[in-house]
Design an enzyme around this catalytic site. Structure first.
Site, PDB file in Angstrom:
ATOM      1  N   SER A  89       0.783  -1.230   0.000  1.00  0.00           N
ATOM      2  CA  SER A  89       0.000   0.000   0.000  1.00  0.00           C
ATOM      3  C   SER A  89       0.817   1.283   0.000  1.00  0.00           C
ATOM      4  O   SER A  89       0.239   2.368  -0.119  1.00  0.00           O
ATOM      5  CB  SER A  89      -0.969   0.002   1.189  1.00  0.00           C
ATOM      6  OG  SER A  89      -2.031  -0.884   0.929  1.00  0.00           O
ATOM      7  N   SER A 189      -9.877   1.476   2.479  1.00  0.00           N
ATOM      8  CA  SER A 189     -10.429   0.653   1.406  1.00  0.00           C
ATOM      9  C   SER A 189      -9.531   0.705   0.183  1.00  0.00           C
ATOM     10  O   SER A 189      -9.292   1.770  -0.389  1.00  0.00           O
ATOM     11  CB  SER A 189     -11.838   1.118   1.031  1.00  0.00           C
ATOM     12  OG  SER A 189     -12.327   0.393  -0.085  1.00  0.00           O
ATOM     13  N   GLY A 328       2.959  -1.015   4.045  1.00  0.00           N
ATOM     14  CA  GLY A 328       2.377  -1.881   3.032  1.00  0.00           C
ATOM     15  C   GLY A 328       2.471  -3.332   3.432  1.00  0.00           C
ATOM     16  O   GLY A 328       3.473  -3.765   4.018  1.00  0.00           O
TER      17      GLY A 328
END
Length: 412
Positions: A89, A189, A328
């Site tokens: 991420s 999300s 991440g």
């Protein structure tokens, strides 16, 4: 086969305590890098159970890069600091920066409804209510598609070899119950950032990954950073990637189309430090737009002091002040990248094991050792304050934050 609840719980870690109070650094290491202290903290991570760990630390003009442990579980090969790593991420910070460059170019407005740009993807009332800003700061309320995808261990085997279209990922997220009214609160999300990738493509008429490369990777000479696309391999030197329930099975070959602009990228820790230094230093965005990026919403509304999420980047309180960055998590690789606001103090670090917390209500020894390494890099401390990190982990993992029902969401 594991249940969705069991798999989701496997991704959870303990969030940072809201009780932690900032305190000044102490002792002779406060003004620079204590390499002996850093090496000791680094060595403790594989001793706690991680196969290997790599790290890049910067303090002013001083850099320290090192690694410890093994790159692979089935053959002896030491972890090395220059290895390429799946950053999950942290991809979002690159994508958000690209979107914000389009804002700087007056090609897009942060408060534009996404239905204006993607009417066929997010039609009707939702498309009118959700704005670009809400996508980037995770307040859209749109469901997280990875919660639905990761419903069993067998799903991981399927994801490894499947190519997913971005529109299909969005469809999964939109079919889920909304987490909140648009703009009401933070709810992490991945669907938001797949939509952000589609926005980039709609506005530029070009591939989203190519735009990130043209605007960020190439100008900054981030030669170890890439979008792999549907290529399952990590091109260049890299470690294995181990999902704890699967034992010694190496999952470093993985089709990352399931993550796309929400988490597909590969990078080196040195490249991450270069990117965040340029970003926070104002080299990639105008001052006004960078201020917008760094204006956050509470990640835990009941504990606003615990940290806030801006536009693809979050801030956390630390013993040495506020730090900015992202973390991440993908199958087999975990990464943190945290930076002082002026970019003078930086740490990026990764390990090649994920989901080792299964069934543990308390922090895993790996988490304790890794957080201690990160804290040592962020803010050199004396022995007493370092010991406090054992019971009070410094950093949460926003990609594995608690969800609405207080169960951990599978938000890789």
């Amino acid at each position: 086969m594991a249940s969705s609840v069991a798999l989701a719980t496997a991704i959870a870690v303990v969030p940072a305590s809201a009780a932690a109070q900032p305190r000044p650094p102490a002792g002779p290491t406060a003004g620079g890098l204590d390499r002996a202290e850093l090496r000791n903290a680094l060595a403790a991570v594989p001793e706690a159970g991680a196969p290997g760990v790599l790290v890049a630390v910067r303090d002013g003009r001083r850099d320290w890069r090192d690694a410890a442990g093994q790159a692979f579980l089935t053959r002896p090969r030491p972890m090395q600091p220059q290895l390429r790593h799946r950053i999950g991420s942290i991809t979002k910070t690159f994508v958000a920066t690209t979107v914000l460059q389009l804002v700087d170019e007056d090609r897009l407005g942060l408060d534009d409804p996404i239905g204006q740009w993607l009417p066929d993807v997010v039609p009707g009332e939702l498309g009118d209510q959700v704005t670009v800003r809400m996508l980037l700061n995770h307040t859209s309320g749109i469901g997280n598609y990875t919660n639905a995808m990761l419903d069993s261990y067998a799903a991981i085997n399927q994801m490894q070899v499947t190519t997913y279209a971005p529109a299909d990922l969005v469809t999964i997220g939109l079919a889920m119950p909304p987490t909140n009214a648009p703009g009401a609160r933070f709810s992490y999300s991945n669907t938001n950032y797949v939509l952000a990738g589609l926005l980039i493509e709609k506005i530029t008429g070009k591939d989203a990954a190519a735009e990130v490369q043209r605007r960020i990777l190439r100008p900054l000479k981030l030669t170890g950073t890439s979008f792999p696309g549907v290529d399952p391999r990590i091109r260049g030197p890299h470690s294995g990637a181990y999902f704890a329930p699967f034992g010694v099975r190496d999952l470093s070959e993985f089709n990352m189309s399931w993550a796309w602009t929400a988490g597909e990228m590969i990078a080196t820790t040195a490249d991450l430090n270069t990117f965040f230094r340029a970003l926070l230093g104002g080299d990639l965005l105008s001052p006004t737009t960078l201020d917008e990026m760094l204006t956050g919403v509470p990640m835990l509304p009941e504990q606003p002091e615990a940290g806030s999420y801006g536009l693809g980047i979050y801030s956390l309180p630390t013993p040495c002040g506020e730090f900015w960055g992202h973390d991440g998590a993908v199958i087999g690789h975990l990464t943190y990248s945290m930076h002082s606001r002026d970019g003078t103090r930086q740490v990026s670090s990764g390990i090649n094991l994920s989901h080792y917390q299964i069934g543990l209500p308390d922090p895993h020894p790996i988490d304790i050792a890794w957080y201690t390494l990160l804290q040592t890099a962020i803010c050199p401390t004396d022995e007493a304050s370092r010991r406090s990190a054992v019971t009070d982990p410094l950093l949460p993992s926003v990609t594995r934050m608690p969800g609405n029902d207080d169960a951990a969401v599978a938000a890789l």
